[in-house]
Scaffold this active site. Structure first.
Site, PDB file in Angstrom:
ATOM      1  NE  ARG A   9      -2.605  -1.162   3.631  1.00  0.00           N
ATOM      2  CZ  ARG A   9      -2.616  -2.336   4.262  1.00  0.00           C
ATOM      3  NH1 ARG A   9      -3.016  -3.431   3.633  1.00  0.00           N
ATOM      4  NH2 ARG A   9      -2.235  -2.446   5.525  1.00  0.00           N
ATOM      5  CE  LYS A  27     -13.847  10.224   2.529  1.00  0.00           C
ATOM      6  NZ  LYS A  27     -13.692   9.242   1.438  1.00  0.00           N
ATOM      7  CD  GLU A  34     -17.550  10.753   0.209  1.00  0.00           C
ATOM      8  OE1 GLU A  34     -16.573  10.734   0.970  1.00  0.00           O
ATOM      9  OE2 GLU A  34     -17.639  10.044  -0.798  1.00  0.00           O
ATOM     10  CE  LYS A  71     -15.348  12.206  -2.301  1.00  0.00           C
ATOM     11  NZ  LYS A  71     -13.950  11.810  -2.195  1.00  0.00           N
TER      12      LYS A  71
HETATM   13  P1  13P Z   1     -14.813   7.179  -5.466  1.00  0.00           P
HETATM   14  O1  13P Z   1     -14.515   8.360  -6.373  1.00  0.00           O
HETATM   15  O2  13P Z   1     -14.118   5.929  -5.864  1.00  0.00           O
HETATM   16  O3  13P Z   1     -16.286   7.037  -5.221  1.00  0.00           O
HETATM   17  O4  13P Z   1     -14.173   7.522  -4.054  1.00  0.00           O
HETATM   18  C1  13P Z   1     -14.348   8.781  -3.518  1.00  0.00           C
HETATM   19  C2  13P Z   1     -14.362   8.705  -2.038  1.00  0.00           C
HETATM   20  O5  13P Z   1     -13.606   9.380  -1.378  1.00  0.00           O
HETATM   21  C3  13P Z   1     -15.335   7.811  -1.385  1.00  0.00           C
HETATM   22  O6  13P Z   1     -15.367   8.082  -0.012  1.00  0.00           O
END
Ligand code: 13P
Length: 343
Positions: free
Chosen positions: A50, A140, A181, A223
């Site tokens: 990773r 986030k 998000e 988001k």
């Molecule tokens: P994806 O663009 O693959 O949906 O991932 C964005 C993300 O941060 C999901 O939490």
């Protein structure tokens, strides 16, 4: 809380640069999630694999050029490049902004099959202070909204929206910009109109809770998902249709005080996500910076190109930089399908 600094940081994450617009790289997949993607590419998933993979992305020329900020996982924010430079320092040196995912994942909502709430508020203030001291400047938190029979329930939307608002307020108290998000999932066979309706309920709840929690909207990045049909719906949508529905959603639900809206890709293909983002921006001028915060749609080809082999790293980096350029053009409404073949 320094409101001016928070507002300028939230705006900087979607800043115009050259004839394009910068956006975010979401590289905060948990070991379990990235493990599934590594498995598909035949790569063993270990802390070292990773780390090696993330080094390819974080030392890319796209950082500070097309990529304004990177969302890291707790593991990655503590890791270093092979030469010993911390990833946080590498990101900042490239002129980008380091951030970190701070939620603790989803847990099922008892009595509401298929629905979940995101956890991680316990001890959050202390964790945010630690991340800020490590160099993070934004955070986030992802809420997951499933679309299904009777879902989402009001209970699910309320629980998730309230957690997002409490998280956002904690971020501001810690001088971090919160990325808020709420993801309405693409799984399922629902149509575009259904996605619109669920996304509207979701965003209305989220902004009501942000208001109740007295969150300073100028210092927030939203988001959201785009408005698209479910992956199992037989009818797909053209970019113009997605763009019109998505913009109607944003105009209906998102105050113009929010400086930056950065979409998740959510299972769209790489080129599809760029085409949709471009179509949205072509309907401008828009009152927010509308850009990308993609995970899969920025990394999929790069990951396959790398395939766990050090000798593929430079080519994977080129592939990643191409996707970043395509999305930065799309975020300015200047992407064209013909650019895809000129990698
Ligand atoms: P994806 O663009 O693959 O949906 O991932 C964005 C993300 O941060 C999901 O939490």
């Amino acid at each position: 809380m320094d409101r001016d600094r928070l507002a300028s940081l939230a705006a900087a994450l979607g800043a115009r640069k050259g004839g394009a617009r910068q956006g975010l790289l979401a590289a905060d997949e948990s070991p379990g999630t990235i493990g599934k993607r590594f498995e598909a590419a035949g790569v063993a998933c270990t802390p070292e694999s990773r780390r090696a993979y993330r080094e390819i992305l974080l030392r890319s020329e796209a950082l500070g050029a097309q990529i304004s900020g990177v969302i890291l996982h707790d593991e990655t924010i503590r890791q270093t490049a092979a030469d010993g430079e911390s990833f946080v320092a590498a990101i900042a040196r490239a002129g980008a902004i380091p951030g970190v995912k701070v939620d603790r994942g989803v847990t099922p909502l008892p009595g509401f099959p298929g629905e979940s709430a995101t956890e991680g508020l316990d001890g959050l203030a202390a964790r945010l202070a630690e991340y800020r001291a490590m160099g993070a400047r934004f955070a986030k938190w992802r809420a997951v909204i499933d679309v299904g029979m009777g879902a989402p329930s009001d209970h699910c939307l309320n629980a998730n929206a309230q957690a997002l608002a409490r998280y956002a307020a904690h971020c501001h108290a810690a001088d971090l910009v919160p990325i808020v998000e709420p993801e309405v999932l693409m799984d399922g066979d629902h149509d575009l109109a259904h996605c619109y309706a669920v996304s509207k309920r979701t965003l209305n709840r989220v902004f009501a809770e942000l208001h109740e929690a007295r969150v300073f909207l100028e210092g927030v990045v939203l988001k959201p998902n785009m408005v698209v049909p479910g992956l199992k719906n037989p009818r797909s949508a053209q970019p113009e249709e997605t763009a019109r529905a998505t913009l109607r959603l944003l105009r209906t639900c998102v105050p113009v005080a929010v400086p930056t809206i950065a979409f998740l890709s959510g299972g769209q293909g790489e080129v599809e996500a760029s085409a949709n983002l471009d179509a949205i921006n072509r309907l401008g001028p828009l009152p927010w910076a509308v850009t990308f915060s993609f995970g899969r749609a920025l990394q999929e080809s790069a990951q396959k190109t790398w395939a766990g082999k050090a000798e593929n790293a430079a080519q994977a980096q080129r592939v990643f930089a191409h996707r970043a350029r395509m999305n930065a053009l799309a975020a300015a409404g200047r992407w064209e399908a013909a650019f895809e073949t000129r990698a």
